[in-house]
Scaffold this active site. Structure first.
Site, PDB file in Angstrom:
ATOM      1  N   CYS A  48       2.419  12.440   1.754  1.00 46.01           N
ATOM      2  CA  CYS A  48       3.187  12.292   2.645  1.00 46.01           C
ATOM      3  C   CYS A  48       4.439  11.761   1.564  1.00 46.01           C
ATOM      4  O   CYS A  48       4.293  11.500   0.613  1.00 46.01           O
ATOM      5  CB  CYS A  48       2.858  10.973   3.555  1.00 46.01           C
ATOM      6  SG  CYS A  48       4.535  10.494   4.419  1.00 46.01           S
ATOM      7  N   HIS A  49       5.978  12.212   2.199  1.00 48.05           N
ATOM      8  CA  HIS A  49       7.009  11.933   1.350  1.00 48.05           C
ATOM      9  C   HIS A  49       7.111  10.447   0.955  1.00 48.05           C
ATOM     10  O   HIS A  49       7.481  10.504  -0.205  1.00 48.05           O
ATOM     11  CB  HIS A  49       8.247  12.435   2.114  1.00 48.05           C
ATOM     12  CG  HIS A  49       8.945  13.183   0.889  1.00 48.05           C
ATOM     13  ND1 HIS A  49       9.670  14.126   1.130  1.00 48.05           N
ATOM     14  CD2 HIS A  49       9.256  12.839  -0.256  1.00 48.05           C
ATOM     15  CE1 HIS A  49      10.302  14.586   0.041  1.00 48.05           C
ATOM     16  NE2 HIS A  49       9.972  13.858  -0.689  1.00 48.05           N
ATOM     17  N   THR A  50       6.415   9.630   1.401  1.00 46.60           N
ATOM     18  CA  THR A  50       6.619   8.246   1.310  1.00 46.60           C
ATOM     19  C   THR A  50       5.906   7.845  -0.082  1.00 46.60           C
ATOM     20  O   THR A  50       6.270   7.084  -0.827  1.00 46.60           O
ATOM     21  CB  THR A  50       6.093   7.162   2.558  1.00 46.60           C
ATOM     22  OG1 THR A  50       6.826   7.859   3.816  1.00 46.60           O
ATOM     23  CG2 THR A  50       6.395   5.934   2.112  1.00 46.60           C
ATOM     24  N   HIS A  70      -1.982   7.468   1.654  1.00 50.97           N
ATOM     25  CA  HIS A  70      -2.122   6.378   2.880  1.00 50.97           C
ATOM     26  C   HIS A  70      -2.170   7.481   4.318  1.00 50.97           C
ATOM     27  O   HIS A  70      -2.281   6.981   5.199  1.00 50.97           O
ATOM     28  CB  HIS A  70      -0.751   5.769   3.138  1.00 50.97           C
ATOM     29  CG  HIS A  70       0.524   6.442   3.454  1.00 50.97           C
ATOM     30  ND1 HIS A  70       1.027   7.122   2.288  1.00 50.97           N
ATOM     31  CD2 HIS A  70       1.210   6.797   4.491  1.00 50.97           C
ATOM     32  CE1 HIS A  70       2.269   7.625   2.841  1.00 50.97           C
ATOM     33  NE2 HIS A  70       2.207   7.475   4.158  1.00 50.97           N
ATOM     34  N   GLU A  71      -2.222   8.643   4.042  1.00 53.82           N
ATOM     35  CA  GLU A  71      -2.577   9.600   5.035  1.00 53.82           C
ATOM     36  C   GLU A  71      -3.760  10.185   4.696  1.00 53.82           C
ATOM     37  O   GLU A  71      -3.986  11.104   3.945  1.00 53.82           O
ATOM     38  CB  GLU A  71      -1.516  10.787   5.106  1.00 53.82           C
ATOM     39  CG  GLU A  71      -1.177  11.318   6.506  1.00 53.82           C
ATOM     40  CD  GLU A  71      -0.197  12.320   6.417  1.00 53.82           C
ATOM     41  OE1 GLU A  71       0.984  11.932   6.580  1.00 53.82           O
ATOM     42  OE2 GLU A  71      -0.283  13.394   6.393  1.00 53.82           O
ATOM     43  N   CYS A 100      -3.529  -6.468  13.941  1.00 48.16           N
ATOM     44  CA  CYS A 100      -4.573  -7.870  14.070  1.00 48.16           C
ATOM     45  C   CYS A 100      -4.963  -8.277  15.347  1.00 48.16           C
ATOM     46  O   CYS A 100      -5.997  -8.860  15.161  1.00 48.16           O
ATOM     47  CB  CYS A 100      -3.726  -9.125  13.281  1.00 48.16           C
ATOM     48  SG  CYS A 100      -2.633 -10.126  14.165  1.00 48.16           S
ATOM     49  N   CYS A 103      -1.418 -11.634  16.737  1.00 47.02           N
ATOM     50  CA  CYS A 103      -0.075 -12.136  16.653  1.00 47.02           C
ATOM     51  C   CYS A 103       0.915 -11.738  18.037  1.00 47.02           C
ATOM     52  O   CYS A 103       0.198 -11.093  18.732  1.00 47.02           O
ATOM     53  CB  CYS A 103       0.805 -11.581  15.227  1.00 47.02           C
ATOM     54  SG  CYS A 103       1.097  -9.657  15.138  1.00 47.02           S
ATOM     55  N   CYS A 106       1.291  -7.982  18.296  1.00 43.97           N
ATOM     56  CA  CYS A 106       0.149  -7.364  18.912  1.00 43.97           C
ATOM     57  C   CYS A 106      -0.206  -7.762  20.250  1.00 43.97           C
ATOM     58  O   CYS A 106      -0.498  -6.784  21.156  1.00 43.97           O
ATOM     59  CB  CYS A 106      -1.217  -7.740  17.808  1.00 43.97           C
ATOM     60  SG  CYS A 106      -1.025  -7.033  16.221  1.00 43.97           S
ATOM     61  N   CYS A 114       2.971  -5.722  13.614  1.00 42.05           N
ATOM     62  CA  CYS A 114       2.196  -6.843  13.403  1.00 42.05           C
ATOM     63  C   CYS A 114       2.550  -7.784  12.406  1.00 42.05           C
ATOM     64  O   CYS A 114       3.122  -7.323  11.092  1.00 42.05           O
ATOM     65  CB  CYS A 114       0.723  -6.314  12.832  1.00 42.05           C
ATOM     66  SG  CYS A 114      -0.424  -7.474  12.579  1.00 42.05           S
ATOM     67  N   ARG A 118       1.905  -5.966   8.935  1.00 36.51           N
ATOM     68  CA  ARG A 118       3.129  -4.997   8.841  1.00 36.51           C
ATOM     69  C   ARG A 118       3.256  -4.611   7.363  1.00 36.51           C
ATOM     70  O   ARG A 118       3.034  -5.140   6.591  1.00 36.51           O
ATOM     71  CB  ARG A 118       4.266  -5.546   9.427  1.00 36.51           C
ATOM     72  CG  ARG A 118       5.212  -6.109   8.700  1.00 36.51           C
ATOM     73  CD  ARG A 118       6.525  -6.273   9.341  1.00 36.51           C
ATOM     74  NE  ARG A 118       6.305  -7.003  10.500  1.00 36.51           N
ATOM     75  CZ  ARG A 118       7.525  -7.494  11.323  1.00 36.51           C
ATOM     76  NH1 ARG A 118       8.806  -7.531  10.614  1.00 36.51           N
ATOM     77  NH2 ARG A 118       7.388  -8.026  12.547  1.00 36.51           N
ATOM     78  N   CYS A 178      -0.501   9.345   9.388  1.00 35.97           N
ATOM     79  CA  CYS A 178       0.647   8.687   9.165  1.00 35.97           C
ATOM     80  C   CYS A 178       1.864   9.702   9.904  1.00 35.97           C
ATOM     81  O   CYS A 178       2.376   9.457  11.024  1.00 35.97           O
ATOM     82  CB  CYS A 178       1.373   8.551   7.599  1.00 35.97           C
ATOM     83  SG  CYS A 178       2.998   8.331   7.453  1.00 35.97           S
ATOM     84  N   ARG A 373       2.271  19.879   5.063  1.00 40.85           N
ATOM     85  CA  ARG A 373       1.210  19.014   4.854  1.00 40.85           C
ATOM     86  C   ARG A 373       0.239  19.924   3.715  1.00 40.85           C
ATOM     87  O   ARG A 373      -0.050  20.963   3.991  1.00 40.85           O
ATOM     88  CB  ARG A 373       0.374  18.277   6.024  1.00 40.85           C
ATOM     89  CG  ARG A 373       1.163  17.111   6.353  1.00 40.85           C
ATOM     90  CD  ARG A 373       1.348  16.066   5.460  1.00 40.85           C
ATOM     91  NE  ARG A 373       1.875  14.934   5.815  1.00 40.85           N
ATOM     92  CZ  ARG A 373       3.128  14.502   5.614  1.00 40.85           C
ATOM     93  NH1 ARG A 373       4.126  15.179   5.178  1.00 40.85           N
ATOM     94  NH2 ARG A 373       3.636  13.413   6.002  1.00 40.85           N
TER      95      ARG A 373
END
Ligand SMILES: NC(=O)c1ccc[n+]([C@@H]2O[C@H](COP(=O)([O-])OP(=O)(O)OC[C@H]3O[C@@H](n4cnc5c(N)ncnc54)[C@H](O)[C@@H]3O)[C@@H](O)[C@H]2O)c1
Ligand SMILES: [Zn+2]
Ligand SMILES: [Zn+2]
Length: 380
Positions: A48-50, A70-71, A100, A103, A106, A114, A118, A178, A373
């Site tokens: 992903c670009h992030t 993360h994907e 979680c 909180c 959530c 969250c 987060r 993601c 992707r």
């Protein structure tokens, strides 16, 4: 339980030693999951670009050496103390932001931010004990957004793991972890275009195309696709984009072009570029009285958004979203079901696939703007 439960696993991971330098496949040690953590075997991951932004670390805090990613899609290998909702063998999608379930966020129906889990892009360690679970010769390698999926095995907080239908093909649904959910949710959950409305989407990467897909599903009458890269336009037709606008083709701001084209502005705009000027354009191109703009792209950390306050007084709304406002554990399984029911097509997002040993090619494809992707196959 896997035979490795409670033990250190040695496996391959793609380590980013320095900003902007090719990743290096290394043997890393992955510690067992601690309290409220699970260890996953990653089968497929996508870029992903992030990941690219934090790997380049130009406008972001550099944290190295680090394992990005993360994907992804994977299978639970073992679980730590206190984990009751997941068991070895479960099919899961890891998510960069968590839930979680305890909180105030959530418990609120309106938020997925969250308090505990987060996203924190500067943290490179587990929240439980402030340590990394990855090491090479005893030296820690840092985590990325709690997921670090560019590794055959990774340790993740249970709140950042969504359990999904085991018959869903992980090589496809991994992209829901993601980008695609983010774009889809930005339109369906946040912009909420009424049927028949006009929608402008800035940035036709995976996230933007997913936002277009959301607009198509919502029944938009026109979808404007805005990108600086004209190569994106042909591909975007498959996602329901009806009109293309390249800001480079005009000598005035693109928001003015869109306002003229639509006689007053679009009903909804979704920004999926990360560029602050595109964010401003997205806000300024929505119709007064009812227009809503949604920011999705991750900006340079020093970027500042400037617009005239009158734009708000004229009843335009600006919103932002993380992960398309989906709660990872509660909502992601149903997004997977949208794919299983054929409401949502994922194949058209997947333009490339490489074995893990060639992970750097995925970066090249993204940097050249060639891929939507690229799936990275961990067994390759
Ligand atoms: N908020 C969230 O939860 C969340 C989640 C995932 C990704 N993101 C962000 O979403 C953005 C898009 O991700 P992606 O994977 O689709 O990236 P991508 O690089 O594939 O797509 C971005 C597109 O934007 C275009 N673009 C760049 N600047 C532009 C401008 N000024 N005007 C018009 N078009 C422009 C590029 O040509 C490219 O086609 C990134 O910033 C990413 O970090 C945010
Ligand atoms: Zn992402
Ligand atoms: Zn929470």
């Amino acid at each position: 339980m896997s035979s490795m439960a409670g033990k250190v696993i040695k496996c391959k991971a793609a380590v980013a030693w320095e900003a902007g330098k090719p990743l290096v496949i290394e043997e890393v040690e992955v510690a067992p999951p601690q309290k409220m953590e699970v260890r996953l075997k990653i089968l497929y991951t996508a870029l992903c670009h992030t990941d690219v932004y934090f790997w380049e670390a130009k406008g972001q805090t550099p944290v190295f050496p680090r394992i990005f990613g993360h994907e992804a899609g994977g299978i639970v290998e073992s679980v730590g103390e206190g984990v009751t909702e997941l068991a070895p063998g479960d099919h899961v999608l890891p998510v960069f932001t968590g839930e979680c379930k305890e909180c105030a966020h959530c418990k609120s129906e309106e938020s997925n931010m969250c308090d505990l889990l987060r996203i924190n892009t500067d943290r490179g360690v587990m929240i439980g004990d402030g340590q990394s679970r990855f090491s090479i010769n005893g030296k820690p390698i840092y985590h990325f957004v709690g997921t670090s999926t560019f590794s055959e095995y990774t340790v993740i907080h249970v709140g950042c793991v969504a359990k999904i239908n085991p018959s869903a093909p992980l090589d496809k649904v991994c992209v829901l972890s993601c980008g695609i959910s983010t774009g889809l949710g930005a339109t369906l959950n946040v912009a909420k275009p009424p049927k028949g409305s006009t929608v402008a989407v800035f940035g036709l990467g995976a996230v933007g195309l997913a936002a277009c897909e959301g607009a198509r599903i919502a029944g938009a009458s026109k979808i404007f696709g805005i990108d600086l890269n004209p190569n994106r336009f042909e591909e975007a037709k498959k996602f329901g984009v009806t009109d293309f606008v390249n800001p480079k083709d005009y000598d005035k701001p693109v928001q003015e072009v869109l306002v003229e084209m639509t006689k007053g502005g679009v009903d909804r705009a979704v920004e999926c570029t990360g560029n602050v000027n595109a964010m401003i354009s997205a806000f300024e191109c929505v119709h007064d009285g009812w227009g809503v703009a949604v920011l999705v792209g991750v900006p340079n950390k020093d970027a500042e958004f400037k617009t005239k306050p009158m734009n708000f007084l004229n009843e335009r709304t600006l919103k932002g979203t993380f992960f398309g406002n989906y709660k990872p554990r509660t909502d992601l399984p149903s997004v997977v079901e949208k794919y299983m029911n054929k409401e949502l097509e994922l194949e058209k997002f997947i333009t490339h696939s490489v074995p893990f040993s060639e992970i750097n090619k995925a970066f090249d494809y993204m940097l050249k703007g060639e891929s939507i992707r690229c799936i990275i196959r961990m067994d390759g």
